[in-house]
Design a protein around this motif. Structure first.
Motif, PDB file in Angstrom:
ATOM      1  N   GLN A   1     -11.975  15.767  12.809  1.00  0.00           N
ATOM      2  CA  GLN A   1     -12.487  14.668  11.996  1.00  0.00           C
ATOM      3  C   GLN A   1     -11.530  14.395  10.849  1.00  0.00           C
ATOM      4  N   GLU A   2     -11.250  13.113  10.632  1.00  0.00           N
ATOM      5  CA  GLU A   2     -10.308  12.698   9.583  1.00  0.00           C
ATOM      6  C   GLU A   2     -10.961  11.598   8.748  1.00  0.00           C
ATOM      7  N   GLN A   3     -11.218  11.887   7.496  1.00  0.00           N
ATOM      8  CA  GLN A   3     -11.848  10.926   6.595  1.00  0.00           C
ATOM      9  C   GLN A   3     -10.823  10.427   5.585  1.00  0.00           C
ATOM     10  N   VAL A   4     -10.658   9.092   5.528  1.00  0.00           N
ATOM     11  CA  VAL A   4      -9.626   8.481   4.691  1.00  0.00           C
ATOM     12  C   VAL A   4     -10.284   7.622   3.615  1.00  0.00           C
ATOM     13  N   THR A   5      -9.928   7.863   2.354  1.00  0.00           N
ATOM     14  CA  THR A   5     -10.413   7.055   1.231  1.00  0.00           C
ATOM     15  C   THR A   5      -9.237   6.741   0.306  1.00  0.00           C
ATOM     16  N   VAL A   6      -9.466   5.796  -0.600  1.00  0.00           N
ATOM     17  CA  VAL A   6      -8.435   5.387  -1.564  1.00  0.00           C
ATOM     18  C   VAL A   6      -8.718   6.020  -2.915  1.00  0.00           C
ATOM     19  N   GLU A   7      -7.698   6.599  -3.518  1.00  0.00           N
ATOM     20  CA  GLU A   7      -7.800   7.210  -4.837  1.00  0.00           C
ATOM     21  C   GLU A   7      -6.801   6.547  -5.783  1.00  0.00           C
ATOM     22  N   SER A   8      -6.785   6.960  -7.022  1.00  0.00           N
ATOM     23  CA  SER A   8      -5.836   6.454  -8.006  1.00  0.00           C
ATOM     24  C   SER A   8      -4.543   7.267  -7.910  1.00  0.00           C
ATOM     25  N   PRO A   9      -3.371   6.608  -8.096  1.00  0.00           N
ATOM     26  CA  PRO A   9      -3.140   5.207  -8.432  1.00  0.00           C
ATOM     27  C   PRO A   9      -3.219   4.290  -7.213  1.00  0.00           C
ATOM     28  N   ALA A  10      -3.785   3.115  -7.426  1.00  0.00           N
ATOM     29  CA  ALA A  10      -3.860   2.081  -6.404  1.00  0.00           C
ATOM     30  C   ALA A  10      -3.782   0.737  -7.122  1.00  0.00           C
ATOM     31  N   ASN A  11      -2.719  -0.013  -6.866  1.00  0.00           N
ATOM     32  CA  ASN A  11      -2.513  -1.287  -7.549  1.00  0.00           C
ATOM     33  C   ASN A  11      -1.795  -2.261  -6.624  1.00  0.00           C
ATOM     34  N   ALA A  12      -1.142  -3.257  -7.199  1.00  0.00           N
ATOM     35  CA  ALA A  12      -0.492  -4.280  -6.390  1.00  0.00           C
ATOM     36  C   ALA A  12       0.681  -3.728  -5.591  1.00  0.00           C
ATOM     37  N   ASP A  13       1.246  -2.615  -6.022  1.00  0.00           N
ATOM     38  CA  ASP A  13       2.454  -2.084  -5.381  1.00  0.00           C
ATOM     39  C   ASP A  13       2.202  -0.849  -4.526  1.00  0.00           C
ATOM     40  N   VAL A  14       1.305   0.039  -4.956  1.00  0.00           N
ATOM     41  CA  VAL A  14       1.100   1.298  -4.245  1.00  0.00           C
ATOM     42  C   VAL A  14      -0.378   1.531  -3.983  1.00  0.00           C
ATOM     43  N   VAL A  15      -0.643   2.400  -3.013  1.00  0.00           N
ATOM     44  CA  VAL A  15      -2.002   2.823  -2.724  1.00  0.00           C
ATOM     45  C   VAL A  15      -1.955   4.321  -2.422  1.00  0.00           C
ATOM     46  N   THR A  16      -2.951   5.031  -2.927  1.00  0.00           N
ATOM     47  CA  THR A  16      -3.013   6.478  -2.715  1.00  0.00           C
ATOM     48  C   THR A  16      -4.151   6.788  -1.753  1.00  0.00           C
ATOM     49  N   LEU A  17      -3.813   7.442  -0.658  1.00  0.00           N
ATOM     50  CA  LEU A  17      -4.796   7.816   0.353  1.00  0.00           C
ATOM     51  C   LEU A  17      -5.116   9.294   0.237  1.00  0.00           C
ATOM     52  N   GLN A  18      -6.393   9.606   0.212  1.00  0.00           N
ATOM     53  CA  GLN A  18      -6.832  10.995   0.273  1.00  0.00           C
ATOM     54  C   GLN A  18      -7.480  11.209   1.639  1.00  0.00           C
ATOM     55  N   VAL A  19      -6.946  12.172   2.373  1.00  0.00           N
ATOM     56  CA  VAL A  19      -7.378  12.374   3.759  1.00  0.00           C
ATOM     57  C   VAL A  19      -7.875  13.806   3.928  1.00  0.00           C
TER      58      VAL A  19
ATOM     59  N   ASP B   1     -11.756   2.918   3.770  1.00  0.00           N
ATOM     60  CA  ASP B   1     -12.772   3.977   3.740  1.00  0.00           C
ATOM     61  C   ASP B   1     -13.327   4.118   5.151  1.00  0.00           C
ATOM     62  N   HIS B   2     -12.743   4.998   5.923  1.00  0.00           N
ATOM     63  CA  HIS B   2     -13.190   5.164   7.295  1.00  0.00           C
ATOM     64  C   HIS B   2     -13.046   6.605   7.740  1.00  0.00           C
ATOM     65  N   THR B   3     -13.740   6.933   8.808  1.00  0.00           N
ATOM     66  CA  THR B   3     -13.689   8.268   9.402  1.00  0.00           C
ATOM     67  C   THR B   3     -13.330   8.133  10.872  1.00  0.00           C
ATOM     68  N   VAL B   4     -12.333   8.890  11.287  1.00  0.00           N
ATOM     69  CA  VAL B   4     -11.885   8.881  12.681  1.00  0.00           C
ATOM     70  C   VAL B   4     -12.225  10.231  13.297  1.00  0.00           C
ATOM     71  N   VAL B   5     -12.897  10.185  14.447  1.00  0.00           N
ATOM     72  CA  VAL B   5     -13.314  11.407  15.131  1.00  0.00           C
ATOM     73  C   VAL B   5     -12.588  11.505  16.465  1.00  0.00           C
ATOM     74  N   SER B   6     -12.062  12.693  16.759  1.00  0.00           N
ATOM     75  CA  SER B   6     -11.375  12.948  18.027  1.00  0.00           C
ATOM     76  C   SER B   6     -12.037  14.128  18.729  1.00  0.00           C
ATOM     77  N   ASP B   7     -12.176  14.007  20.041  1.00  0.00           N
ATOM     78  CA  ASP B   7     -12.820  15.049  20.841  1.00  0.00           C
ATOM     79  C   ASP B   7     -11.820  15.644  21.820  1.00  0.00           C
ATOM     80  N   GLY B   8     -12.052  16.895  22.185  1.00  0.00           N
ATOM     81  CA  GLY B   8     -11.194  17.535  23.168  1.00  0.00           C
ATOM     82  C   GLY B   8     -11.613  18.968  23.395  1.00  0.00           C
ATOM     83  N   SER B   9     -10.690  19.754  23.862  1.00  0.00           N
ATOM     84  CA  SER B   9     -10.975  21.160  24.135  1.00  0.00           C
ATOM     85  C   SER B   9      -9.693  21.965  23.988  1.00  0.00           C
ATOM     86  N   GLY B  10      -9.822  23.283  24.103  1.00  0.00           N
ATOM     87  CA  GLY B  10      -8.656  24.129  23.992  1.00  0.00           C
ATOM     88  C   GLY B  10      -9.019  25.596  23.926  1.00  0.00           C
ATOM     89  N   THR B  11      -7.999  26.365  23.588  1.00  0.00           N
ATOM     90  CA  THR B  11      -8.166  27.804  23.405  1.00  0.00           C
ATOM     91  C   THR B  11      -8.267  28.081  21.913  1.00  0.00           C
TER      92      THR B  11
END
Length: 402
Positions: A77-95, A44-54
Protein backbone atom coordinates in the motif's frame (compact mmCIF):
# COMPACT_ATOMS: atom_id res chain seq x y z
CA UNK A 1 -25.71 59.78 -35.33
CA UNK A 2 -26.64 58.41 -38.77
CA UNK A 3 -26.71 54.78 -39.74
CA UNK A 4 -23.33 54.81 -41.52
CA UNK A 5 -21.48 56.12 -38.47
CA UNK A 6 -23.17 53.51 -36.26
CA UNK A 7 -22.12 50.76 -38.67
CA UNK A 8 -18.54 52.04 -38.70
CA UNK A 9 -18.38 52.00 -34.89
CA UNK A 10 -19.82 48.48 -34.80
CA UNK A 11 -17.25 47.34 -37.38
CA UNK A 12 -14.38 48.72 -35.30
CA UNK A 13 -15.74 46.99 -32.19
CA UNK A 14 -16.07 43.63 -33.95
CA UNK A 15 -12.54 43.88 -35.37
CA UNK A 16 -11.20 44.80 -31.94
CA UNK A 17 -12.93 41.76 -30.47
CA UNK A 18 -11.37 39.59 -33.16
CA UNK A 19 -7.89 40.91 -32.39
CA UNK A 20 -8.44 40.31 -28.67
CA UNK A 21 -9.51 36.72 -29.33
CA UNK A 22 -6.39 36.06 -31.42
CA UNK A 23 -4.15 37.46 -28.68
CA UNK A 24 -5.98 35.34 -26.08
CA UNK A 25 -5.46 32.24 -28.23
CA UNK A 26 -1.73 32.95 -28.44
CA UNK A 27 -1.44 33.43 -24.68
CA UNK A 28 -3.42 30.29 -23.93
CA UNK A 29 -1.27 28.15 -26.20
CA UNK A 30 2.00 29.42 -24.70
CA UNK A 31 1.95 31.08 -21.29
CA UNK A 32 -1.23 29.54 -19.84
CA UNK A 33 -0.48 25.98 -21.01
CA UNK A 34 3.00 26.11 -19.50
CA UNK A 35 1.50 27.18 -16.19
CA UNK A 36 -1.10 24.40 -16.01
CA UNK A 37 1.21 21.59 -17.17
CA UNK A 38 2.48 21.14 -13.64
CA UNK A 39 2.15 18.55 -10.90
CA UNK A 40 -1.10 19.33 -9.02
CA UNK A 41 -0.97 20.63 -5.46
CA UNK A 42 -3.99 18.60 -4.31
CA UNK A 43 -2.64 15.07 -4.69
CA UNK A 44 -4.14 12.68 -2.13
CA UNK A 45 -4.51 9.08 -3.18
CA UNK A 46 -3.76 5.53 -2.10
CA UNK A 47 -2.48 2.86 -4.47
CA UNK A 48 -2.86 -0.80 -3.51
CA UNK A 49 -0.95 -3.67 -5.12
CA UNK A 50 -1.62 -7.38 -4.63
CA UNK A 51 0.60 -10.39 -5.14
CA UNK A 52 2.42 -13.20 -3.43
CA UNK A 53 5.90 -14.38 -2.57
CA UNK A 54 8.24 -15.92 -0.07
CA UNK A 55 8.29 -14.17 3.28
CA UNK A 56 9.77 -14.38 6.73
CA UNK A 57 7.42 -15.11 9.62
CA UNK A 58 8.04 -12.40 12.26
CA UNK A 59 6.60 -14.69 14.95
CA UNK A 60 9.53 -17.10 14.47
CA UNK A 61 11.92 -14.64 16.13
CA UNK A 62 10.94 -16.27 19.41
CA UNK A 63 11.26 -19.84 18.13
CA UNK A 64 14.18 -22.21 17.72
CA UNK A 65 14.90 -21.13 14.16
CA UNK A 66 13.72 -18.57 11.64
CA UNK A 67 10.72 -19.65 9.59
CA UNK A 68 10.32 -18.62 5.96
CA UNK A 69 7.00 -19.38 4.25
CA UNK A 70 6.49 -19.75 0.52
CA UNK A 71 3.61 -18.58 -1.63
CA UNK A 72 2.06 -16.28 0.96
CA UNK A 73 -0.41 -13.51 -0.01
CA UNK A 74 1.10 -10.03 0.11
CA UNK A 75 -0.32 -6.52 -0.09
CA UNK A 76 1.63 -3.33 -0.79
CA UNK A 77 0.00 0.00 0.00
CA UNK A 78 1.29 3.44 -1.00
CA UNK A 79 -0.39 6.58 0.32
CA UNK A 80 0.61 9.89 -1.30
CA UNK A 81 -0.17 13.35 0.13
CA UNK A 82 1.17 16.88 -0.35
CA UNK A 83 3.17 18.58 2.40
CA UNK A 84 5.01 21.89 2.73
CA UNK A 85 6.76 23.41 0.82
CA UNK A 86 4.24 23.44 -2.02
CA UNK A 87 3.91 26.51 -4.24
CA UNK A 88 3.94 27.63 -7.86
CA UNK A 89 7.37 26.07 -8.47
CA UNK A 90 7.70 23.00 -6.23
CA UNK A 91 5.56 20.38 -4.56
CA UNK A 92 6.52 18.11 -1.67
CA UNK A 93 5.14 14.58 -1.66
CA UNK A 94 5.00 12.48 1.47
CA UNK A 95 4.62 8.80 0.66
CA UNK A 96 3.92 6.17 3.26
CA UNK A 97 4.42 2.64 1.93
CA UNK A 98 3.96 -0.74 3.61
CA UNK A 99 4.28 -4.35 2.61
CA UNK A 100 2.45 -6.88 4.74
CA UNK A 101 1.36 -10.46 4.76
CA UNK A 102 -2.41 -10.52 4.43
CA UNK A 103 -2.56 -13.90 6.18
CA UNK A 104 -1.27 -12.34 9.42
CA UNK A 105 -2.82 -9.77 11.73
CA UNK A 106 -1.46 -6.30 12.55
CA UNK A 107 2.26 -6.14 13.37
CA UNK A 108 2.65 -9.91 12.91
CA UNK A 109 2.14 -9.41 9.19
CA UNK A 110 4.13 -6.22 8.66
CA UNK A 111 7.29 -6.85 6.66
CA UNK A 112 8.36 -3.44 5.30
CA UNK A 113 7.38 0.12 6.18
CA UNK A 114 8.77 3.45 5.08
CA UNK A 115 7.71 7.11 5.04
CA UNK A 116 9.54 8.92 2.25
CA UNK A 117 9.38 12.68 1.61
CA UNK A 118 10.62 14.36 -1.56
CA UNK A 119 10.37 17.87 -3.04
CA UNK A 120 9.85 17.94 -6.80
CA UNK A 121 9.99 20.60 -9.47
CA UNK A 122 6.39 20.87 -10.65
CA UNK A 123 7.36 21.15 -14.32
CA UNK A 124 10.17 18.61 -14.68
CA UNK A 125 9.15 16.27 -11.80
CA UNK A 126 12.83 16.14 -10.83
CA UNK A 127 13.87 16.30 -7.17
CA UNK A 128 15.15 19.70 -6.04
CA UNK A 129 17.23 20.72 -3.04
CA UNK A 130 18.07 23.98 -1.31
CA UNK A 131 19.85 25.14 1.83
CA UNK A 132 16.61 25.11 3.79
CA UNK A 133 15.25 21.99 2.14
CA UNK A 134 17.51 18.99 1.46
CA UNK A 135 15.11 17.75 -1.21
CA UNK A 136 14.00 14.69 0.71
CA UNK A 137 13.90 12.71 3.92
CA UNK A 138 12.88 9.35 5.33
CA UNK A 139 11.16 8.80 8.61
CA UNK A 140 13.13 6.94 11.25
CA UNK A 141 11.44 3.61 12.07
CA UNK A 142 9.69 3.36 15.42
CA UNK A 143 7.62 0.83 17.28
CA UNK A 144 3.88 0.74 16.70
CA UNK A 145 3.18 1.59 20.34
CA UNK A 146 5.59 4.58 20.23
CA UNK A 147 3.49 7.76 20.52
CA UNK A 148 6.37 10.23 20.21
CA UNK A 149 6.50 12.50 17.13
CA UNK A 150 8.32 10.88 14.19
CA UNK A 151 11.91 11.85 13.43
CA UNK A 152 13.03 12.54 9.87
CA UNK A 153 16.45 11.66 8.53
CA UNK A 154 17.64 13.90 5.69
CA UNK A 155 17.94 11.97 2.44
CA UNK A 156 18.70 14.08 -0.66
CA UNK A 157 16.83 12.66 -3.65
CA UNK A 158 17.78 12.85 -7.29
CA UNK A 159 15.88 12.13 -10.48
CA UNK A 160 12.16 11.31 -10.58
CA UNK A 161 10.05 10.04 -7.69
CA UNK A 162 6.48 8.71 -7.80
CA UNK A 163 5.70 10.59 -11.03
CA UNK A 164 7.00 11.26 -14.52
CA UNK A 165 7.01 14.75 -16.11
CA UNK A 166 4.23 16.20 -18.24
CA UNK A 167 4.80 15.34 -21.92
CA UNK A 168 6.83 12.27 -20.99
CA UNK A 169 9.30 11.35 -23.73
CA UNK A 170 10.36 7.99 -25.09
CA UNK A 171 13.74 7.97 -23.38
CA UNK A 172 15.57 6.87 -20.24
CA UNK A 173 14.88 8.72 -16.98
CA UNK A 174 16.68 8.48 -13.62
CA UNK A 175 14.19 7.19 -11.04
CA UNK A 176 15.00 7.30 -7.32
CA UNK A 177 14.85 4.21 -5.11
CA UNK A 178 14.47 5.28 -1.45
CA UNK A 179 15.59 1.86 -0.15
CA UNK A 180 18.81 1.84 -2.17
CA UNK A 181 18.99 5.63 -1.59
CA UNK A 182 20.04 6.46 -5.14
CA UNK A 183 18.59 6.74 -8.62
CA UNK A 184 18.59 4.00 -11.26
CA UNK A 185 17.65 4.16 -14.94
CA UNK A 186 14.04 3.68 -15.96
CA UNK A 187 14.23 2.69 -19.63
CA UNK A 188 11.50 3.22 -22.21
CA UNK A 189 10.12 -0.14 -23.33
CA UNK A 190 7.25 0.58 -25.73
CA UNK A 191 3.57 1.57 -25.66
CA UNK A 192 0.71 -0.37 -24.11
CA UNK A 193 -3.00 0.18 -23.57
CA UNK A 194 -4.17 0.30 -19.96
CA UNK A 195 -7.95 0.42 -19.56
CA UNK A 196 -8.33 2.34 -22.81
CA UNK A 197 -5.47 4.76 -22.10
CA UNK A 198 -2.34 4.70 -24.27
CA UNK A 199 0.66 4.58 -21.94
CA UNK A 200 4.44 4.49 -22.14
CA UNK A 201 6.06 1.49 -20.49
CA UNK A 202 9.31 1.90 -18.53
CA UNK A 203 11.40 -0.78 -16.80
CA UNK A 204 13.93 -0.39 -14.00
CA UNK A 205 16.44 -2.86 -12.59
CA UNK A 206 18.09 -2.43 -9.20
CA UNK A 207 20.70 -5.12 -8.56
CA UNK A 208 19.11 -7.42 -11.19
CA UNK A 209 19.90 -7.79 -14.87
CA UNK A 210 17.21 -7.82 -17.55
CA UNK A 211 16.59 -11.53 -17.02
CA UNK A 212 16.02 -11.16 -13.28
CA UNK A 213 19.38 -12.58 -12.24
CA UNK A 214 21.31 -11.06 -9.34
CA UNK A 215 24.30 -9.12 -10.61
CA UNK A 216 24.88 -6.23 -8.21
CA UNK A 217 22.68 -6.35 -5.08
CA UNK A 218 22.58 -3.31 -2.84
CA UNK A 219 23.62 -3.54 0.83
CA UNK A 220 20.54 -2.46 2.76
CA UNK A 221 20.90 1.10 4.04
CA UNK A 222 19.96 1.04 7.70
CA UNK A 223 17.76 3.72 9.23
CA UNK A 224 18.79 2.76 12.77
CA UNK A 225 21.79 4.15 14.61
CA UNK A 226 23.04 0.64 15.43
CA UNK A 227 22.32 -0.70 11.91
CA UNK A 228 20.05 -3.31 13.45
CA UNK A 229 18.12 -3.81 10.21
CA UNK A 230 21.13 -4.04 7.88
CA UNK A 231 23.29 -6.54 9.76
CA UNK A 232 22.16 -9.31 12.08
CA UNK A 233 23.98 -11.70 14.34
CA UNK A 234 22.26 -14.88 15.50
CA UNK A 235 23.15 -18.47 16.43
CA UNK A 236 23.70 -20.83 13.54
CA UNK A 237 20.60 -22.83 14.48
CA UNK A 238 18.39 -19.76 14.01
CA UNK A 239 19.82 -19.14 10.56
CA UNK A 240 19.25 -22.78 9.72
CA UNK A 241 22.96 -23.28 9.11
CA UNK A 242 24.62 -26.56 10.05
CA UNK A 243 27.60 -25.97 12.33
CA UNK A 244 29.65 -27.90 14.84
CA UNK A 245 28.28 -25.60 17.50
CA UNK A 246 24.60 -24.74 16.90
CA UNK A 247 25.04 -21.72 19.14
CA UNK A 248 27.93 -20.33 17.14
CA UNK A 249 27.12 -16.67 16.39
CA UNK A 250 26.99 -15.89 12.69
CA UNK A 251 26.71 -12.37 11.32
CA UNK A 252 24.98 -11.77 8.02
CA UNK A 253 24.43 -8.68 5.90
CA UNK A 254 21.07 -7.75 4.46
CA UNK A 255 20.97 -7.17 0.70
CA UNK A 256 18.35 -5.72 -1.59
CA UNK A 257 17.44 -5.92 -5.27
CA UNK A 258 14.34 -4.89 -7.22
CA UNK A 259 12.67 -4.81 -10.62
CA UNK A 260 9.91 -2.38 -11.53
CA UNK A 261 7.69 -1.73 -14.51
CA UNK A 262 5.81 1.56 -14.83
CA UNK A 263 2.91 2.30 -17.17
CA UNK A 264 2.86 6.09 -17.53
CA UNK A 265 0.33 8.46 -19.07
CA UNK A 266 2.62 10.47 -21.40
CA UNK A 267 0.50 13.64 -21.18
CA UNK A 268 0.28 14.07 -17.40
CA UNK A 269 3.15 11.84 -16.23
CA UNK A 270 0.81 9.91 -13.93
CA UNK A 271 1.86 6.33 -13.16
CA UNK A 272 -1.40 4.46 -13.81
CA UNK A 273 -0.07 0.95 -13.21
CA UNK A 274 3.05 -0.57 -11.65
CA UNK A 275 4.56 -3.96 -10.94
CA UNK A 276 7.20 -4.42 -8.24
CA UNK A 277 9.49 -7.30 -7.53
CA UNK A 278 11.55 -6.86 -4.40
CA UNK A 279 14.11 -9.20 -2.95
CA UNK A 280 15.47 -8.75 0.60
CA UNK A 281 17.78 -11.46 1.89
CA UNK A 282 20.60 -12.15 4.34
CA UNK A 283 23.93 -13.54 3.23
CA UNK A 284 27.59 -13.67 4.07
CA UNK A 285 28.43 -13.18 0.38
CA UNK A 286 26.45 -10.71 -1.71
CA UNK A 287 25.69 -13.06 -4.61
CA UNK A 288 24.98 -16.09 -2.42
CA UNK A 289 21.59 -15.58 -0.69
CA UNK A 290 21.20 -17.74 2.42
CA UNK A 291 18.07 -16.59 4.27
CA UNK A 292 15.22 -14.85 2.48
CA UNK A 293 13.52 -12.07 4.36
CA UNK A 294 11.01 -11.39 1.57
CA UNK A 295 10.91 -12.08 -2.15
CA UNK A 296 7.71 -10.64 -3.56
CA UNK A 297 5.96 -9.68 -6.79
CA UNK A 298 2.94 -7.37 -6.65
CA UNK A 299 0.86 -5.51 -9.26
CA UNK A 300 -1.46 -2.53 -8.88
CA UNK A 301 -4.98 -3.84 -8.38
CA UNK A 302 -7.84 -3.00 -10.72
CA UNK A 303 -9.53 -0.49 -8.42
CA UNK A 304 -6.33 1.54 -8.06
CA UNK A 305 -5.68 1.36 -11.81
CA UNK A 306 -9.14 2.76 -12.51
CA UNK A 307 -8.54 5.57 -10.02
CA UNK A 308 -5.17 6.46 -11.54
CA UNK A 309 -6.51 6.30 -15.11
CA UNK A 310 -9.35 8.62 -14.09
CA UNK A 311 -6.88 11.08 -12.54
CA UNK A 312 -4.75 10.96 -15.69
CA UNK A 313 -7.77 11.63 -17.90
CA UNK A 314 -8.75 14.61 -15.75
CA UNK A 315 -5.26 16.05 -16.21
CA UNK A 316 -5.41 15.36 -19.93
CA UNK A 317 -8.77 17.13 -20.23
CA UNK A 318 -7.52 20.15 -18.31
CA UNK A 319 -4.42 20.48 -20.47
CA UNK A 320 -6.40 19.91 -23.68
CA UNK A 321 -9.00 22.53 -22.71
CA UNK A 322 -6.49 25.30 -22.00
CA UNK A 323 -3.76 24.22 -24.41
CA UNK A 324 -5.70 23.16 -27.50
CA UNK A 325 -9.51 23.49 -27.46
CA UNK A 326 -9.78 27.09 -26.26
CA UNK A 327 -6.89 28.39 -28.42
CA UNK A 328 -8.39 26.80 -31.56
CA UNK A 329 -11.86 28.12 -30.70
CA UNK A 330 -10.59 31.64 -29.97
CA UNK A 331 -8.52 31.66 -33.18
CA UNK A 332 -11.51 30.66 -35.30
CA UNK A 333 -13.81 33.21 -33.65
CA UNK A 334 -11.13 35.90 -33.92
CA UNK A 335 -10.68 35.37 -37.66
CA UNK A 336 -14.44 35.38 -38.21
CA UNK A 337 -14.74 38.60 -36.23
CA UNK A 338 -11.94 40.28 -38.18
CA UNK A 339 -13.41 39.30 -41.56
CA UNK A 340 -16.92 40.25 -40.47
CA UNK A 341 -15.75 43.58 -39.09
CA UNK A 342 -13.88 44.37 -42.30
CA UNK A 343 -16.94 43.61 -44.44
CA UNK A 344 -19.16 45.68 -42.16
CA UNK A 345 -16.67 48.56 -42.35
CA UNK A 346 -16.71 48.47 -46.15
CA UNK A 347 -20.49 48.44 -46.10
CA UNK A 348 -20.57 51.48 -43.77
CA UNK A 349 -18.30 53.48 -46.09
CA UNK A 350 -20.52 52.69 -49.07
CA UNK A 351 -23.61 53.65 -47.13
CA UNK A 352 -22.03 56.94 -46.06
CA UNK A 353 -21.13 57.81 -49.65
CA UNK A 354 -24.75 57.17 -50.65
CA UNK A 355 -26.01 59.54 -47.99
CA UNK A 356 -23.56 62.29 -48.98
CA UNK A 357 -24.08 62.11 -52.79
CA UNK A 358 -26.80 59.78 -54.08
CA UNK A 359 -25.72 60.45 -57.67
CA UNK A 360 -22.47 58.57 -57.10
CA UNK A 361 -24.28 55.30 -57.41
CA UNK A 362 -26.80 55.84 -60.27
CA UNK A 363 -25.69 52.75 -62.15
CA UNK A 364 -28.31 50.65 -60.44
CA UNK A 365 -25.96 49.31 -57.69
CA UNK A 366 -27.51 51.16 -54.74
CA UNK A 367 -27.87 49.65 -51.32
CA UNK A 368 -31.26 51.19 -50.62
CA UNK A 369 -34.28 51.27 -53.00
CA UNK A 370 -34.43 50.63 -56.74
CA UNK A 371 -33.89 52.80 -59.76
CA UNK A 372 -36.80 55.12 -60.55
CA UNK A 373 -36.88 56.21 -64.22
CA UNK A 374 -39.60 58.79 -63.66
CA UNK A 375 -38.43 62.40 -63.67
CA UNK A 376 -34.99 61.51 -64.99
CA UNK A 377 -33.69 63.13 -68.18
CA UNK A 378 -33.82 60.88 -71.23
CA UNK A 379 -30.89 60.86 -73.63
CA UNK A 380 -31.68 62.25 -77.05
CA UNK A 381 -30.95 59.00 -78.82
CA UNK A 382 -33.70 57.37 -76.83
CA UNK A 383 -36.36 60.18 -77.23
CA UNK A 384 -39.77 59.13 -78.50
CA UNK A 385 -40.70 60.27 -82.02
CA UNK A 386 -44.21 61.03 -83.37
CA UNK A 387 -45.37 58.69 -86.11
CA UNK A 388 -46.78 60.49 -89.23
CA UNK A 389 -49.52 58.73 -91.31
CA UNK A 390 -48.25 57.41 -94.62
CA UNK A 391 -50.12 58.34 -97.80
CA UNK A 392 -51.53 55.57 -99.95
CA UNK A 393 -50.97 55.57 -103.75
CA UNK A 394 -54.68 56.18 -104.43
CA UNK A 395 -54.53 59.46 -102.60
CA UNK A 396 -51.90 60.99 -104.89
CA UNK A 397 -52.98 63.73 -107.48
CA UNK A 398 -53.59 62.48 -111.02
CA UNK A 399 -50.87 64.67 -112.48
CA UNK A 400 -48.29 63.25 -110.10
CA UNK A 401 -46.64 60.03 -111.17
CA UNK A 402 -46.99 57.22 -108.76
Amino acid sequence: MNRAVALRIAACGIMGLGAALLIAALLLSTYTKSNISKIPLDIDHTVVSDGSGTAFDPASLNEQNFVVNEDVPLVMQEQVTVESPANADVVTLQVGSTLRRSDKQQENGLLLAMVDTVTLDRETAMAVSSESNPGGAVQKPRAIENEEPPTNIALPHEGLSYRFPFDTEKKTYPYFDPIAQKAFDANYDGEEDVNGLTTYKFTQNVGFDGDGELVDPIPYASLYDDEADSRATAPARLWGIEAEDPEEPITMTRYYAAQRTFWVDPVSGTIVKQTDRGYHYYAREALEPEVTFVDYSVTTNEESIESQVSAARDERDRVALWGRILPITFTALGLIALVGGALLGAFSLRAESMLIDPGLDDAGRRFFGHRDDEGEPVPGAEAKTEKLPAQRPSDLPPDRPG
